[in-house]
Each structure stands twice: as C-alpha cells, then as structure tokens.
Design a protein around this motif. Structure first.
Motif, PDB file in Angstrom:
ATOM      1  N   SER A  66       0.814  -1.217   0.000  1.00  0.00           N
ATOM      2  CA  SER A  66       0.000   0.000   0.000  1.00  0.00           C
ATOM      3  C   SER A  66       0.847   1.266   0.000  1.00  0.00           C
ATOM      4  N   ILE A  67       2.076   1.188   0.517  1.00  0.00           N
ATOM      5  CA  ILE A  67       2.911   2.395   0.586  1.00  0.00           C
ATOM      6  C   ILE A  67       3.324   2.850  -0.811  1.00  0.00           C
ATOM      7  N   GLY A  68       3.901   1.956  -1.561  1.00  0.00           N
ATOM      8  CA  GLY A  68       4.209   2.257  -2.963  1.00  0.00           C
ATOM      9  C   GLY A  68       5.431   3.113  -3.176  1.00  0.00           C
ATOM     10  N   ILE A  69       5.465   4.307  -2.570  1.00  0.00           N
ATOM     11  CA  ILE A  69       6.535   5.267  -2.817  1.00  0.00           C
ATOM     12  C   ILE A  69       7.236   5.621  -1.509  1.00  0.00           C
ATOM     13  N   ASP A  70       8.559   5.646  -1.561  1.00  0.00           N
ATOM     14  CA  ASP A  70       9.346   6.137  -0.431  1.00  0.00           C
ATOM     15  C   ASP A  70       9.382   7.653  -0.535  1.00  0.00           C
ATOM     16  N   GLU A  71       8.602   8.325   0.291  1.00  0.00           N
ATOM     17  CA  GLU A  71       8.456   9.780   0.173  1.00  0.00           C
ATOM     18  C   GLU A  71       9.757  10.512   0.463  1.00  0.00           C
ATOM     19  N   SER A  72      10.599   9.964   1.327  1.00  0.00           N
ATOM     20  CA  SER A  72      11.856  10.640   1.664  1.00  0.00           C
ATOM     21  C   SER A  72      12.844  10.607   0.500  1.00  0.00           C
ATOM     22  N   ALA A  73      12.793   9.526  -0.297  1.00  0.00           N
ATOM     23  CA  ALA A  73      13.734   9.390  -1.414  1.00  0.00           C
ATOM     24  C   ALA A  73      13.081   9.647  -2.768  1.00  0.00           C
ATOM     25  N   GLY A  74      11.746   9.626  -2.801  1.00  0.00           N
ATOM     26  CA  GLY A  74      11.047   9.828  -4.074  1.00  0.00           C
ATOM     27  C   GLY A  74      11.174   8.663  -5.023  1.00  0.00           C
ATOM     28  N   THR A  75      11.415   7.476  -4.491  1.00  0.00           N
ATOM     29  CA  THR A  75      11.574   6.284  -5.323  1.00  0.00           C
ATOM     30  C   THR A  75      10.541   5.241  -4.921  1.00  0.00           C
ATOM     31  N   LEU A  76      10.397   4.216  -5.779  1.00  0.00           N
ATOM     32  CA  LEU A  76       9.490   3.121  -5.458  1.00  0.00           C
ATOM     33  C   LEU A  76       9.957   2.430  -4.175  1.00  0.00           C
ATOM     34  N   SER A  77       9.031   2.104  -3.307  1.00  0.00           N
ATOM     35  CA  SER A  77       9.368   1.497  -2.022  1.00  0.00           C
ATOM     36  C   SER A  77       9.290  -0.022  -2.096  1.00  0.00           C
ATOM     37  N   THR A  78      10.265  -0.667  -1.464  1.00  0.00           N
ATOM     38  CA  THR A  78      10.233  -2.124  -1.303  1.00  0.00           C
ATOM     39  C   THR A  78      10.150  -2.503   0.168  1.00  0.00           C
ATOM     40  N   ASP A  79       9.940  -1.508   1.039  1.00  0.00           N
ATOM     41  CA  ASP A  79       9.847  -1.789   2.470  1.00  0.00           C
ATOM     42  C   ASP A  79       8.634  -2.645   2.794  1.00  0.00           C
ATOM     43  N   ASN A  80       8.818  -3.497   3.813  1.00  0.00           N
ATOM     44  CA  ASN A  80       7.711  -4.280   4.372  1.00  0.00           C
ATOM     45  C   ASN A  80       7.041  -5.200   3.351  1.00  0.00           C
ATOM     46  N   ILE A  81       7.843  -5.750   2.469  1.00  0.00           N
ATOM     47  CA  ILE A  81       7.383  -6.795   1.550  1.00  0.00           C
ATOM     48  C   ILE A  81       8.169  -8.051   1.907  1.00  0.00           C
ATOM     49  N   PHE A  82       7.472  -9.092   2.341  1.00  0.00           N
ATOM     50  CA  PHE A  82       8.099 -10.246   2.965  1.00  0.00           C
ATOM     51  C   PHE A  82       7.919 -11.505   2.124  1.00  0.00           C
ATOM     52  N   ILE A  83       8.982 -12.277   2.021  1.00  0.00           N
ATOM     53  CA  ILE A  83       8.923 -13.587   1.370  1.00  0.00           C
ATOM     54  C   ILE A  83       8.223 -14.570   2.295  1.00  0.00           C
ATOM     55  N   ASP A  84       7.332 -15.373   1.742  1.00  0.00           N
ATOM     56  CA  ASP A  84       6.671 -16.418   2.518  1.00  0.00           C
ATOM     57  C   ASP A  84       7.630 -17.603   2.645  1.00  0.00           C
ATOM     58  N   GLU A  85       8.062 -17.868   3.841  1.00  0.00           N
ATOM     59  CA  GLU A  85       9.117 -18.848   4.070  1.00  0.00           C
ATOM     60  C   GLU A  85       8.745 -20.243   3.577  1.00  0.00           C
ATOM     61  N   THR A  86       7.535 -20.694   3.893  1.00  0.00           N
ATOM     62  CA  THR A  86       7.131 -22.058   3.541  1.00  0.00           C
ATOM     63  C   THR A  86       6.913 -22.216   2.044  1.00  0.00           C
ATOM     64  N   SER A  87       6.145 -21.311   1.459  1.00  0.00           N
ATOM     65  CA  SER A  87       5.851 -21.441   0.030  1.00  0.00           C
ATOM     66  C   SER A  87       7.097 -21.217  -0.812  1.00  0.00           C
ATOM     67  N   ALA A  88       8.013 -20.358  -0.348  1.00  0.00           N
ATOM     68  CA  ALA A  88       9.266 -20.142  -1.079  1.00  0.00           C
ATOM     69  C   ALA A  88      10.123 -21.401  -1.079  1.00  0.00           C
ATOM     70  N   GLU A  89      10.188 -22.066   0.071  1.00  0.00           N
ATOM     71  CA  GLU A  89      10.964 -23.303   0.148  1.00  0.00           C
ATOM     72  C   GLU A  89      10.354 -24.385  -0.733  1.00  0.00           C
ATOM     73  N   ASN A  90       9.036 -24.481  -0.726  1.00  0.00           N
ATOM     74  CA  ASN A  90       8.367 -25.456  -1.593  1.00  0.00           C
ATOM     75  C   ASN A  90       8.629 -25.153  -3.065  1.00  0.00           C
ATOM     76  N   ALA A  91       8.588 -23.867  -3.409  1.00  0.00           N
ATOM     77  CA  ALA A  91       8.834 -23.470  -4.802  1.00  0.00           C
ATOM     78  C   ALA A  91      10.264 -23.807  -5.209  1.00  0.00           C
ATOM     79  N   PHE A  92      11.203 -23.576  -4.303  1.00  0.00           N
ATOM     80  CA  PHE A  92      12.601 -23.856  -4.622  1.00  0.00           C
ATOM     81  C   PHE A  92      12.825 -25.340  -4.907  1.00  0.00           C
ATOM     82  N   PHE A  93      12.406 -26.196  -3.979  1.00  0.00           N
ATOM     83  CA  PHE A  93      12.706 -27.618  -4.130  1.00  0.00           C
ATOM     84  C   PHE A  93      11.886 -28.283  -5.235  1.00  0.00           C
ATOM     85  N   SER A  94      10.658 -27.835  -5.445  1.00  0.00           N
ATOM     86  CA  SER A  94       9.862 -28.418  -6.532  1.00  0.00           C
ATOM     87  C   SER A  94      10.428 -28.015  -7.890  1.00  0.00           C
ATOM     88  N   THR A  95      10.892 -26.766  -8.020  1.00  0.00           N
ATOM     89  CA  THR A  95      11.502 -26.315  -9.275  1.00  0.00           C
ATOM     90  C   THR A  95      12.832 -27.022  -9.513  1.00  0.00           C
TER      91      THR A  95
END
Length: 221
Positions: A66-95
């Motif tokens: 929902s934040i979208g933009i880092d207002e202090s830097a004026g760039t796209l924000s990647t803060d508070n976007i988290f990898i799902d630990e379980t689904s990421a591990e499943n994706a890694f080993f299945s691939t």
C-alpha cells in the motif's frame, strides 16, 4: 635378435604412448561430463531461487504494497514486503526437482537458506538449515554480506569446516545488495558422477524479488 629386440622395444613404447593418451582422453571426458552436469545443476538452482524469491507473504506484505513510494527518497518502495518462508521453500525444491531431477531429500541435510525481508529502517534476515535457525537485522543492505559470511560458518559440522564466501559488495560483476526481498541458497558438497569418478560441488545462488508497481496510468515503473 637385435632387430627383434628393437622391434619389441618400439612396439612396447608405442603401446605405452597409446595407453597414456587413452588415459588422458578418458580423464578429460570424465571431467568434461562432471563440468557439464555441474553447469546444468547450477542453472537449475538459479531457476529455483528465482521462483522462490517471488513467493511473497500477502498478508504480511499488505502494508508494504500500500505504501508504494518512499516519500523521503522519491523512489518506489520495497519496504515491508516479505517472502513467505514455507511457500518459497516449496517453490525452490519443486523447481529444482523439475529442472534437475534432484529431490529435496537428497540435499536438505547440506542445504542452507537465507531469506532477507526489507522492513522500515532495516533489512531483516533468516539464516537456516534443517536443524539451525538464526534471525536478525541490519540497518543497511550493504551489511548483509558480512552478516552472512560470519553466521554461515556455524552451519557446517566438524566434518565440513570450510565455508563458501559470499562476495557481493565490491564485486564489479555483481550488483551489491539492495533493499529488497532476497532468497539465497547454499548447497554444499553435492556428489556428481563423471564417467568414472564422483566429485563434490558446492553451489551458491541468490535472487532479489522483482517488485513492479503501476503508476496512475496503469503503466509499470
């Protein structure tokens, strides 16, 4: 007699040369097969890490989306976007199994996984294997390299005291760590068959998640 002796010596020398050349050829073929298999596995691990890095935890990441933009830097924000630990591990080993035929059970004991989640004012990390788990945070993404290299030493047992070094910051052939979700995998001492010999190889791969946002016109930035 001298002629027969000379002919026998020449024949023996010729056979010796042929034998040496044959051994060299077989040795080269053996190593070439190992190198080819290693390259294929490395490519499969890269694909697998890329797949895992895109597995975000939707619920935990709602605020970050929902934040979208880092207002202090004026760039796209990647803060508070988290990898799902379980689904990421499943994706890694299945691939990995799909692309290289390597099952999770074959490598899990020698696999270490690192997950980096960018939060407000920090980058949080998880370092884990089948039996150990370390969590923490750094204030700057550039500090991740030192943290990873310091902590990973304790993940290998006494029979595997050496460790691979992550060299990202300052390496002209790579982009240094930035503030974005990352998924990294070490697979240590995986056994690869050549024609005759079995050799051990260690693989390291990491990938930052691709985060795309759309502007008011619906165009990707």
């Amino acid at each position: 007699m001298d002629n027969r002796g000379g002919a026998a010596g020449t024949t023996f020398f010729s056979l010796s040369v042929i034998l040496v050349l044959s051994l060299l050829l077989l040795s080269t073929a053996d190593y070439s097969l190992y190198s080819y298999k290693k390259k294929c596995i490395a490519g499969a691990i890269d694909f697998s890490v890329s797949a895992a890095a895109q597995e975000n935890n939707i619920e935990l990441s709602r605020y970050g989306y929902s934040i979208g933009i880092d207002e202090s830097a004026g760039t796209l924000s990647t803060d508070n976007i988290f990898i799902d630990e379980t689904s990421a591990e499943n994706a890694f080993f299945s691939t990995l199994e799909l692309n290289a035929g390597i099952k999770k059970s074959e490598v899990i004991s020698n696999t270490m996984i690192i997950i980096v989640n960018p939060a407000t004012g920090s980058a949080n990390y998880i370092i884990k294997n089948a039996t150990k788990r370390i969590t923490g945070s750094v204030s700057e993404p550039a500090d991740l390299e030192a943290v990873i290299n310091t902590n990973t030493a304790q993940f290998w047992d006494a029979g595997q005291p050496d460790k691979e070094i992550v060299y990202v910051n300052g390496n002209p052939k790579t982009n240094e760590f930035k503030k974005r979700p990352y998924y990294m995998v070490f697979i240590k001492n995986y056994e690869i068959d050549g024609l005759f010999k079995k050799r051990l190889a260690t693989f390291i791969a990491f990938k930052g998640a691709n985060i795309e946002r759309k502007n008011g016109n619906g165009l990707e930035e």
